[in-house]
Design a protein around this motif. Sequence first.
Motif, PDB file in Angstrom:
ATOM      1  N   VAL A 101       0.849  -1.193   0.000  1.00 38.22           N
ATOM      2  CA  VAL A 101       0.000   0.000   0.000  1.00 38.22           C
ATOM      3  C   VAL A 101       0.884   1.243   0.000  1.00 38.22           C
ATOM      4  CG1 VAL A 101      -1.745   1.317   1.267  1.00 38.22           C
ATOM      5  CG2 VAL A 101      -1.886  -1.175   1.169  1.00 38.22           C
TER       6      VAL A 101
ATOM      7  N   ARG B  88      -1.179   5.824   8.428  1.00 40.16           N
ATOM      8  CA  ARG B  88      -0.574   4.498   8.236  1.00 40.16           C
ATOM      9  C   ARG B  88      -1.141   3.479   9.214  1.00 40.16           C
ATOM     10  NH1 ARG B  88       5.895   5.333   7.664  1.00 40.16           N
ATOM     11  NH2 ARG B  88       5.779   3.051   7.362  1.00 40.16           N
TER      12      ARG B  88
ATOM     13  N   LEU C 260      -4.710   2.604   8.097  1.00 34.78           N
ATOM     14  CA  LEU C 260      -4.712   1.724   6.926  1.00 34.78           C
ATOM     15  C   LEU C 260      -4.290   0.308   7.311  1.00 34.78           C
ATOM     16  CD1 LEU C 260      -3.171   4.078   4.209  1.00 34.78           C
ATOM     17  CD2 LEU C 260      -5.501   3.169   4.250  1.00 34.78           C
TER      18      LEU C 260
ATOM     19  N   PRO D 115       1.467  -1.731   9.417  1.00 31.50           N
ATOM     20  CA  PRO D 115       1.581  -0.368   8.869  1.00 31.50           C
ATOM     21  C   PRO D 115       3.006   0.134   8.718  1.00 31.50           C
ATOM     22  CG  PRO D 115       0.868  -0.305  11.157  1.00 31.50           C
ATOM     23  CD  PRO D 115       0.855  -1.745  10.748  1.00 31.50           C
TER      24      PRO D 115
ATOM     25  N   VAL E 111       2.892  -0.449   4.493  1.00 31.97           N
ATOM     26  CA  VAL E 111       2.262   0.804   4.098  1.00 31.97           C
ATOM     27  C   VAL E 111       3.365   1.844   3.937  1.00 31.97           C
ATOM     28  CG1 VAL E 111       0.587   2.591   4.667  1.00 31.97           C
ATOM     29  CG2 VAL E 111       0.155   0.220   5.357  1.00 31.97           C
TER      30      VAL E 111
END
Length: 377
Positions: A251, A268, A271, A279, A283
């Motif tokens: 991501v 982060r 997500l 994360p 991420v």
Amino acid sequence: MKYDNLDDLDRSPCSISFDDSIRRRRRGRGYHEIMRSYLSVELRKGTLGEAKRKILSYTPGAWIEEVGGLRRSDYKLPKTTTLLLIGPRGSGKSSLVNRISGVFEANKVSSVRAQVSYNSFVENGTYFLQEYMIPRGSASFCLYDTRSLSDNSSDNYEMLKSWITKGVRHGELVIRDSDSPSFIKSMKCKASQCGYWSREARMVNFVIFVVNGVSVLKTMGDSNADEQYTYMLANTFSCPYLSFKDAKPVVVFTHGDILSRSERARVRIHLGELLGIPPDKQVFDIPDKFDAPTKLTILDMLQYSLEHADRNLPCKNRTLEKVVAVFQVVFLVGIFLLTLYFAHRLQKLMGKAMHRKHAHESETPLDWHSIRHLWLG
């Protein structure tokens, strides 16, 4: 208090308070880890050249882990590793292509290869699949810029299914079932005028999921915000076609340059919780900057993506290979035996002809019927 079943027990005030406490602790630990990662990138600026050389030295399958008795020769290696960029409208996929390209090109003008939508609220963007070799002129790996995700989950499902199972082609028009007939007609007309798209389909080896960090932060801080964006992210990310074995997409969240570092860390963490991924490791925060830390983050993201692309390459079908090998041997042996047979028949034919000539059995020259009679014996 009496509970009829374990579900009721799980919802007790004590367990809810305990779960909230664990969640807060996890978030606090994740927040500190992410803040340390920002400092770590700053301290690693001197390794930028080494990180770039590692990516430039990559070839498909170069980072395969030879485990479980498997070797590099046991895998199907693509000519070019293909990384697919997907994301909602305005997430910054095309801008990310330009920033990645710019890491490897000194000329900032030539590195702007993808058309960027200046106003994400206007209905425009990428409607034709676009292939970008990274770096330019290389055949090691490429990025595929795609049409933005739809608010309609069934549209996204069919679109992703097609890309992952059938492959992607440069220049191919992407239309959805929910597109209006007039839009489809105009885009097909434009496609016919453009004329060309690649006949060769590239199979996707890994997926980069791009999201707008500002949009994510907005859904976090506003209880009245439209939950459609968050639902679409989670629903699309969980699509089984996007996972390669157990490896979920990487991501990238963009537009972090207009947020504080604390807000970026919160995005982060959110997500990570929303999509079920770590994360601090999966991420990547890539803002609209072009400084050394951003370049290093881009290289870290590419290394993660290429390593997982290699790790999840399909194995060769050894049974099919053996069948083909046996067939080839049988075919060659058959050709050899037929050659021997015809050589033997030709030798007998020539022997009979010489015998008739010496015996003066016939003074007429050999015609087709005579040769056929001699050949068939």
